[in-house]
Write a protein that holds these residues in place. Structure first.
Motif, PDB file in Angstrom:
ATOM      1  N   ILE A 234      36.997 -13.265  -6.552  1.00  0.00           N
ATOM      2  CA  ILE A 234      37.681 -14.034  -7.607  1.00  0.00           C
ATOM      3  C   ILE A 234      39.099 -13.491  -7.817  1.00  0.00           C
ATOM      4  CG2 ILE A 234      37.645 -14.657 -10.064  1.00  0.00           C
ATOM      5  CD1 ILE A 234      34.507 -14.432  -9.802  1.00  0.00           C
ATOM      6  N   ALA A 235      39.242 -12.160  -7.784  1.00  0.00           N
ATOM      7  CA  ALA A 235      40.570 -11.545  -7.947  1.00  0.00           C
ATOM      8  C   ALA A 235      41.508 -11.994  -6.824  1.00  0.00           C
ATOM      9  CB  ALA A 235      40.439 -10.027  -7.965  1.00  0.00           C
ATOM     10  N   ALA A 236      40.981 -12.069  -5.587  1.00  0.00           N
ATOM     11  CA  ALA A 236      41.809 -12.517  -4.451  1.00  0.00           C
ATOM     12  C   ALA A 236      42.249 -13.970  -4.648  1.00  0.00           C
ATOM     13  CB  ALA A 236      41.034 -12.361  -3.143  1.00  0.00           C
ATOM     14  N   ILE A 237      41.325 -14.818  -5.149  1.00  0.00           N
ATOM     15  CA  ILE A 237      41.665 -16.225  -5.412  1.00  0.00           C
ATOM     16  C   ILE A 237      42.779 -16.302  -6.467  1.00  0.00           C
ATOM     17  CG2 ILE A 237      40.795 -18.415  -6.402  1.00  0.00           C
ATOM     18  CD1 ILE A 237      38.028 -17.656  -5.155  1.00  0.00           C
ATOM     19  N   VAL A 238      42.659 -15.484  -7.522  1.00  0.00           N
ATOM     20  CA  VAL A 238      43.666 -15.483  -8.598  1.00  0.00           C
ATOM     21  C   VAL A 238      45.038 -15.069  -8.055  1.00  0.00           C
ATOM     22  CG1 VAL A 238      44.376 -14.328 -10.741  1.00  0.00           C
ATOM     23  CG2 VAL A 238      42.024 -15.133 -10.493  1.00  0.00           C
ATOM     24  N   VAL A 239      45.080 -14.003  -7.245  1.00  0.00           N
ATOM     25  CA  VAL A 239      46.360 -13.520  -6.704  1.00  0.00           C
ATOM     26  C   VAL A 239      47.030 -14.624  -5.877  1.00  0.00           C
ATOM     27  CG1 VAL A 239      47.436 -11.888  -5.088  1.00  0.00           C
ATOM     28  CG2 VAL A 239      45.728 -11.073  -6.731  1.00  0.00           C
ATOM     29  N   ILE A 240      46.262 -15.238  -4.972  1.00  0.00           N
ATOM     30  CA  ILE A 240      46.839 -16.282  -4.106  1.00  0.00           C
ATOM     31  C   ILE A 240      47.296 -17.476  -4.939  1.00  0.00           C
ATOM     32  CG2 ILE A 240      46.354 -17.894  -2.208  1.00  0.00           C
ATOM     33  CD1 ILE A 240      44.286 -15.767  -1.187  1.00  0.00           C
ATOM     34  N   LEU A 241      46.453 -17.887  -5.906  1.00  0.00           N
ATOM     35  CA  LEU A 241      46.770 -19.049  -6.746  1.00  0.00           C
ATOM     36  C   LEU A 241      48.061 -18.825  -7.543  1.00  0.00           C
ATOM     37  CD1 LEU A 241      45.935 -21.810  -7.996  1.00  0.00           C
ATOM     38  CD2 LEU A 241      44.670 -20.527  -9.720  1.00  0.00           C
ATOM     39  N   VAL A 242      48.165 -17.672  -8.200  1.00  0.00           N
ATOM     40  CA  VAL A 242      49.342 -17.402  -9.038  1.00  0.00           C
ATOM     41  C   VAL A 242      50.607 -17.320  -8.173  1.00  0.00           C
ATOM     42  CG1 VAL A 242      50.437 -15.745 -10.603  1.00  0.00           C
ATOM     43  CG2 VAL A 242      48.027 -16.308 -10.904  1.00  0.00           C
ATOM     44  N   LEU A 243      50.501 -16.667  -7.016  1.00  0.00           N
ATOM     45  CA  LEU A 243      51.681 -16.556  -6.146  1.00  0.00           C
ATOM     46  C   LEU A 243      52.099 -17.929  -5.598  1.00  0.00           C
ATOM     47  CD1 LEU A 243      50.946 -13.201  -4.261  1.00  0.00           C
ATOM     48  CD2 LEU A 243      52.533 -13.593  -6.146  1.00  0.00           C
ATOM     49  N   LEU A 244      51.123 -18.786  -5.291  1.00  0.00           N
ATOM     50  CA  LEU A 244      51.458 -20.146  -4.850  1.00  0.00           C
ATOM     51  C   LEU A 244      52.136 -20.927  -5.968  1.00  0.00           C
ATOM     52  CD1 LEU A 244      48.338 -21.254  -2.725  1.00  0.00           C
ATOM     53  CD2 LEU A 244      50.661 -20.973  -1.887  1.00  0.00           C
ATOM     54  N   LYS A 245      51.611 -20.777  -7.183  1.00  0.00           N
ATOM     55  CA  LYS A 245      52.214 -21.482  -8.321  1.00  0.00           C
ATOM     56  C   LYS A 245      53.643 -20.981  -8.584  1.00  0.00           C
ATOM     57  CE  LYS A 245      50.224 -23.087 -11.972  1.00  0.00           C
ATOM     58  NZ  LYS A 245      50.541 -24.499 -11.658  1.00  0.00           N
ATOM     59  N   LYS A 246      53.830 -19.671  -8.465  1.00  0.00           N
ATOM     60  CA  LYS A 246      55.170 -19.104  -8.672  1.00  0.00           C
ATOM     61  C   LYS A 246      56.152 -19.596  -7.602  1.00  0.00           C
ATOM     62  CE  LYS A 246      54.105 -14.842 -11.190  1.00  0.00           C
ATOM     63  NZ  LYS A 246      55.113 -14.940 -12.262  1.00  0.00           N
ATOM     64  N   ALA A 247      55.607 -19.942  -6.425  1.00  0.00           N
ATOM     65  CA  ALA A 247      56.460 -20.451  -5.340  1.00  0.00           C
ATOM     66  C   ALA A 247      56.684 -21.967  -5.474  1.00  0.00           C
ATOM     67  CB  ALA A 247      55.836 -20.126  -3.995  1.00  0.00           C
ATOM     68  N   GLY A 248      56.127 -22.554  -6.553  1.00  0.00           N
ATOM     69  CA  GLY A 248      56.369 -23.977  -6.813  1.00  0.00           C
ATOM     70  C   GLY A 248      55.312 -24.925  -6.288  1.00  0.00           C
ATOM     71  N   TYR A 249      54.176 -24.381  -5.837  1.00  0.00           N
ATOM     72  CA  TYR A 249      53.091 -25.243  -5.333  1.00  0.00           C
ATOM     73  C   TYR A 249      52.011 -25.435  -6.403  1.00  0.00           C
ATOM     74  CZ  TYR A 249      55.125 -24.203  -0.738  1.00  0.00           C
ATOM     75  OH  TYR A 249      55.978 -24.066   0.337  1.00  0.00           O
ATOM     76  N   MET A 250      51.089 -26.351  -6.113  1.00  0.00           N
ATOM     77  CA  MET A 250      49.873 -26.568  -6.913  1.00  0.00           C
ATOM     78  C   MET A 250      50.149 -26.790  -8.403  1.00  0.00           C
ATOM     79  SD  MET A 250      47.278 -23.967  -4.931  1.00  0.00           S
ATOM     80  CE  MET A 250      45.734 -24.808  -5.173  1.00  0.00           C
ATOM     81  N   ILE A 339      45.252  -7.867  -9.253  1.00  0.00           N
ATOM     82  CA  ILE A 339      45.691  -6.840  -8.287  1.00  0.00           C
ATOM     83  C   ILE A 339      45.061  -5.489  -8.642  1.00  0.00           C
ATOM     84  CG2 ILE A 339      47.697  -5.509  -7.482  1.00  0.00           C
ATOM     85  CD1 ILE A 339      49.336  -8.156  -7.764  1.00  0.00           C
ATOM     86  N   LEU A 340      45.003  -5.195  -9.941  1.00  0.00           N
ATOM     87  CA  LEU A 340      44.377  -3.949 -10.411  1.00  0.00           C
ATOM     88  C   LEU A 340      42.909  -3.890  -9.973  1.00  0.00           C
ATOM     89  CD1 LEU A 340      45.237  -1.507 -12.196  1.00  0.00           C
ATOM     90  CD2 LEU A 340      44.168  -2.682 -14.117  1.00  0.00           C
ATOM     91  N   LEU A 341      42.188  -5.016 -10.118  1.00  0.00           N
ATOM     92  CA  LEU A 341      40.772  -5.051  -9.736  1.00  0.00           C
ATOM     93  C   LEU A 341      40.586  -4.942  -8.223  1.00  0.00           C
ATOM     94  CD1 LEU A 341      39.240  -7.683 -12.191  1.00  0.00           C
ATOM     95  CD2 LEU A 341      38.737  -5.249 -12.095  1.00  0.00           C
ATOM     96  N   LEU A 342      41.496  -5.540  -7.455  1.00  0.00           N
ATOM     97  CA  LEU A 342      41.397  -5.407  -5.990  1.00  0.00           C
ATOM     98  C   LEU A 342      41.583  -3.946  -5.575  1.00  0.00           C
ATOM     99  CD1 LEU A 342      43.305  -8.612  -4.814  1.00  0.00           C
ATOM    100  CD2 LEU A 342      40.891  -8.098  -4.405  1.00  0.00           C
TER     101      LEU A 342
END
Length: 408
Positions: A234-250, A339-342
């Motif tokens: 779940i932590a990995a999904i959150v990291v990827i999701l937030v970084l994609l959103k910050k890059a203007g996607y999703m 990231i802390l949990l990973l």
């Protein structure tokens, strides 16, 4: 009509472009990892290098398997909220076959070089005429023997990989064909996968990690590993999701979706702690020598600070930060906790693997950090590459509207 308007707000054919800095950094990380492993093997630090390879190979496979579990769970529970972000766990699931091969090669090579699993894989332990004869290991040899170990690894990881690959593929097929055929097949396959996965993941963790110290066993170890796997996924999904959103996607994924992921991360961090504590406390207060030896090793000076730090990171941090509703809805806070949990669960696996394998040269340094960076780069490269191959939303999923209108 409200939902119809939503469809015009978003570009459902949007695709992520995996290029530039992200690609370069992930490849540099892989090169660093390979160089670290080569350095570890060339300097004669073979056991420690193999222990780190096993740690990261297992972690890599676990996070990808958690992606497959996430999709199957959403399918079987007919959850609509998560549809808009399903492409992320699907990419993780699609990478599982590669992660499985990597882990299998590490385990097989570790057996072959006697750097891993030497507590049970040495034939002399079973020979009654040998000074090394061990009646406890001999008693477990019907289960713990090299052919059975390797066959189980192939069966477990092979079945997870096949299901993960097919379920992800069906979703991509649904994009092209529409209709409910792919969805109905995914539903059936997900139900079968969950049964197989649920019954076999504890045995997979018994084999891969618990058998490193084959005298000791814990019936809670499988669920403890599952909890770590699920939180990390779940932590990995959150990291990827937030970084994609910050890059203007999703753009269709909002703070409500993030809030749900935050609740899962929070809840299962508490569950991980419950299993961790139950395993530790029952052994500690019963004070049976053959049981306490496991924790005695982890209380030696080299490991004791890490042992307690693991609890602080994996329990106290999510408890104190994510207990607040608003925190779960803020991208930066969620990214920080994920990231802390990973990192925390890397430490958790470190404490599981190292004391039973590395018995001479016990210190924390370059090999640990370099191997972790290498695998993080490999995971990033493979998953982001997979995400870039398809549209970022399963546009013909029957519950897409529910996800677009999700509110808490």
């Amino acid at each position: 009509m409200g939902t119809h308007n939503h469809h015009h707000d978003y570009n459902f054919s949007e695709q992520y472009t995996f290029a530039g800095t992200a690609k370069v950094v992930s490849l540099v990380a892989v090169v660093l990892g390979v160089a670290t492993i080569a350095y570890g093997l060339s300097t004669g630090d073979t056991t420690r290098t193999f222990a780190n390879l096993l740690l990261m190979g297992y972690y890599f496979a676990c996070v990808c398997a958690a992606g497959a579990f996430f999709i199957a769970l959403q399918m079987v529970t007919q959850s609509g909220w998560s549809v808009g972000m399903l492409r992320i766990p699907q990419a993780m699931a699609s990478v599982l076959p590669i992660a499985a091969i990597v882990l299998f090669v590490i385990a097989a090579a570790g057996l072959n070089t006697h750097t891993l699993y030497h507590h049970w894989a040495d034939p002399e332990l079973l020979d009654t005429n040998s000074p090394k004869y061990d009646p406890i290991i001999a008693g477990k040899s019907a289960f713990l023997n090299v052919p059975a170990f390797l066959i189980r690894q192939i069966l477990f990881m092979g079945s997870y990989s096949i299901f993960a690959f097919i379920i992800a593929k069906l979703s991509y097929k649904e994009d092209l064909e529409g209709g409910l055929n792919s969805y109905k097949r995914s539903f059936k396959l997900s139900a079968i996968f969950l049964v197989i996965f649920g019954f076999t993941t504890p045995i997979w963790s018994f084999d891969t990690i618990m058998s490193l110290e084959a005298h000791w066993f814990s019936t809670m170890f499988g669920w403890y590993n599952f909890a770590a796997m699920w939180v990390s996924g779940i932590a990995a999904i959150v990291v990827i999701l937030v970084l994609l959103k910050k890059a203007g996607y999703m753009a269709w994924v909002n703070e409500n979706h993030l809030h749900d992921l935050g609740k899962l991360m929070f809840g299962f961090s508490i569950f991980w702690t419950y299993v961790w504590f139950a395993q530790f406390m029952l052994i500690w207060y019963s004070n049976i020598p053959e049981e306490t030896v496991y924790f005695y090793k982890r209380w030696e000076p080299e490991y004791k600070p890490w042992f307690w730090l693991s609890i602080v990171i994996n329990f106290l941090a999510p408890l104190l930060i994510l207990v607040d509703r608003d925190a779960k809805r803020k991208q930066n806070i969620m990214l920080f906790v994920a990231i802390l949990l990973l990192c925390g669960h890397w430490l958790d696996y470190y404490i599981m693997v190292m004391p039973g394998t590395v018995e001479a040269d016990r210190h924390f340094g370059l090999i640990e950090i370099g191997t972790a960076i290498g695998f993080a780069g490999l995971f990033t490269f493979l998953v982001m590459n997979k995400i870039s191959k398809h549209a970022l939303v399963p546009k013909h999923h029957p519950f897409l509207d529910e996800s677009l209108n999700h509110q808490i």
